[in-house]
Design an enzyme around this catalytic site. Structure first.
Site, PDB file in Angstrom:
ATOM      1  N   GLY A  57       1.315  -1.396   0.022  1.00 21.30           N
ATOM      2  CA  GLY A  57      -0.176  -0.287   0.085  1.00 21.30           C
ATOM      3  C   GLY A  57       0.596   0.997   0.003  1.00 21.30           C
TER       4      GLY A  57
ATOM      5  N   ARG B  92     -15.259 -15.056  -9.936  1.00 23.03           N
ATOM      6  CA  ARG B  92     -15.231 -13.786  -9.989  1.00 23.03           C
ATOM      7  C   ARG B  92     -16.540 -12.966 -10.170  1.00 23.03           C
ATOM      8  NH1 ARG B  92     -10.796 -12.326 -12.888  1.00 23.03           N
ATOM      9  NH2 ARG B  92     -10.636 -13.766 -13.943  1.00 23.03           N
TER      10      ARG B  92
ATOM     11  N   ASN C 197      -5.984   2.854 -12.267  1.00 24.23           N
ATOM     12  CA  ASN C 197      -4.787   2.707 -12.114  1.00 24.23           C
ATOM     13  C   ASN C 197      -3.079   3.140 -11.923  1.00 24.23           C
ATOM     14  OD1 ASN C 197      -3.807  -0.248 -11.269  1.00 24.23           O
ATOM     15  ND2 ASN C 197      -3.343  -0.669 -13.589  1.00 24.23           N
TER      16      ASN C 197
ATOM     17  N   HIS D  30       0.541   1.126 -12.907  1.00 23.28           N
ATOM     18  CA  HIS D  30       0.629  -0.079 -13.467  1.00 23.28           C
ATOM     19  C   HIS D  30       2.466  -0.053 -13.705  1.00 23.28           C
ATOM     20  CE1 HIS D  30       1.311  -3.903 -15.546  1.00 23.28           C
ATOM     21  NE2 HIS D  30       2.591  -2.957 -16.970  1.00 23.28           N
TER      22      HIS D  30
ATOM     23  N   THR E 241      -9.963   0.591 -18.011  1.00 29.40           N
ATOM     24  CA  THR E 241     -11.253  -0.384 -19.196  1.00 29.40           C
ATOM     25  C   THR E 241     -10.899  -1.800 -19.316  1.00 29.40           C
ATOM     26  OG1 THR E 241      -9.949  -0.148 -20.852  1.00 29.40           O
ATOM     27  CG2 THR E 241     -11.006   1.581 -21.222  1.00 29.40           C
TER      28      THR E 241
ATOM     29  N   GLU F 246     -10.200  -3.924 -21.196  1.00 32.52           N
ATOM     30  CA  GLU F 246      -8.639  -4.419 -21.431  1.00 32.52           C
ATOM     31  C   GLU F 246      -7.921  -4.426 -20.676  1.00 32.52           C
ATOM     32  OE1 GLU F 246      -6.332  -4.964 -25.271  1.00 32.52           O
ATOM     33  OE2 GLU F 246      -7.833  -3.427 -25.276  1.00 32.52           O
TER      34      GLU F 246
HETATM   35  C1  GAR Z   1       3.032  -0.498  -7.789  1.00 31.67           C
HETATM   36  O1  GAR Z   1       4.513  -1.236  -7.975  1.00 31.67           O
HETATM   37  C2  GAR Z   1       1.999  -0.714  -8.199  1.00 31.67           C
HETATM   38  O2  GAR Z   1       3.101  -0.852  -9.390  1.00 31.67           O
HETATM   39  C3  GAR Z   1       1.582  -2.312  -8.693  1.00 31.67           C
HETATM   40  O3  GAR Z   1       1.956  -2.930  -7.614  1.00 31.67           O
HETATM   41  C4  GAR Z   1       2.853  -1.994  -7.265  1.00 31.67           C
HETATM   42  C5  GAR Z   1       2.107  -2.455  -5.609  1.00 31.67           C
HETATM   43  O4  GAR Z   1       2.746  -1.780  -4.678  1.00 31.67           O
HETATM   44  N1  GAR Z   1       0.947  -2.795  -9.648  1.00 31.67           N
HETATM   45  C6  GAR Z   1       0.491  -3.885 -10.546  1.00 31.67           C
HETATM   46  O5  GAR Z   1       1.658  -4.576 -11.255  1.00 31.67           O
HETATM   47  C7  GAR Z   1      -0.338  -3.750 -11.114  1.00 31.67           C
HETATM   48  N2  GAR Z   1      -1.446  -5.012 -11.704  1.00 31.67           N
HETATM   49  P1  GAR Z   1       2.199  -1.037  -3.365  1.00 31.67           P
HETATM   50  O6  GAR Z   1       1.418  -1.187  -2.372  1.00 31.67           O
HETATM   51  O7  GAR Z   1       3.475  -0.562  -2.557  1.00 31.67           O
HETATM   52  O8  GAR Z   1       1.527   0.373  -3.992  1.00 31.67           O
END
Ligand code: GAR
Length: 208
Positions: A12, A65, A107, A109, A141, A143
């Site tokens: 988090g 899901r 989000n 990424h 979205t 996708e």
């Molecule tokens: C972050 O690096 C985020 O970009 C990635 O998970 C980590 C969470 O860190 N998200 C993904 O890979 C989503 N596909 P956090 O819990 O410390 O924010």
């Protein structure tokens, strides 16, 4: 005041960065709740200490899901969000859930999308010999990892980098661009046109 709900699965740190900048900079917004799909998500403890409502919707407790997504939507809607944020939320959400929060779900990424959607982004960037890596904030979205891009950060890949060192460099940049993108949303500074997102005052949507 816009209401923000944040979904997490673990540490988090992006959620923390958003909560801190929202309070510290006096955004016209408040983080109303943090919801995790795992009871052991470390970020829940930090959020609860800040006085933020926390909820667990454990995906393992649902047979499908669809059932999980429905329970998650109910937990989210209980906090009447204007904006829903995925911050290290590691479950794929079905199309009806995504549709429900269309244009109000973001989000982050850890890659320069559209390169490396999905998992293990840093390993794949290193294996591909990339000289630059980064992170992307985008609207969600149906996708996976493909929605309109709000902001990107680019960082160098350095000789000798491994997955951990590259992830750490990218994460530092994530903590800058995700709060920035959220601030723009809550201040109504974004205009979405197809896959393109424009900042109304022309602010740079790239951090290098
Ligand atoms: C972050 O690096 C985020 O970009 C990635 O998970 C980590 C969470 O860190 N998200 C993904 O890979 C989503 N596909 P956090 O819990 O410390 O924010």
């Amino acid at each position: 005041m816009k209401r923000i709900v944040i979904l997490i699965s673990g540490r988090g740190s992006n959620m923390e960065a958003i909560v801190q900048r929202c309070a510290g900079e006096g955004w016209p917004a408040q983080v109303a709740a943090v919801i995790a799909n795992r009871a052991d998500a470390a970020g829940l403890v930090w959020a609860a200490r800040q006085g933020i409502a926390t909820t667990v919707v454990d995906h393992k407790a649902y047979p499908s899901r669809e059932a999980f997504d429905a329970a998650l939507a109910e937990a989210v809607d209980a906090h009447r969000p204007d904006l829903l944020l995925l911050a290290g939320f590691m479950r794929v959400l079905g199309a009806p859930f995504v549709q429900r929060y269309a244009s109000r779900m973001m989000n982050i990424h850890p890659s320069l999308l559209p390169a490396f959607p999905g998992l293990h982004t840093h390993r794949r960037a290193l294996e591909a010999g990339c000289q630059v890596a980064g992170a992307t904030v985008h609207f969600v979205t149906a996708e996976l990892d493909h929605g309109p891009i709000v902001m990107q950060a680019a960082v160098p890949v350095r000789p000798g980098d491994d997955e951990a060192s590259l992830a750490a460099r990218v994460l530092q940049a994530e903590h800058v661009i995700y709060p920035q993108a959220v601030r723009w949303f809550v201040e109504d500074r974004l205009e979405v046109d197809g896959l393109r997102v424009r900042h109304l005052d022309g602010a740079s949507q790239l951090l290098i």
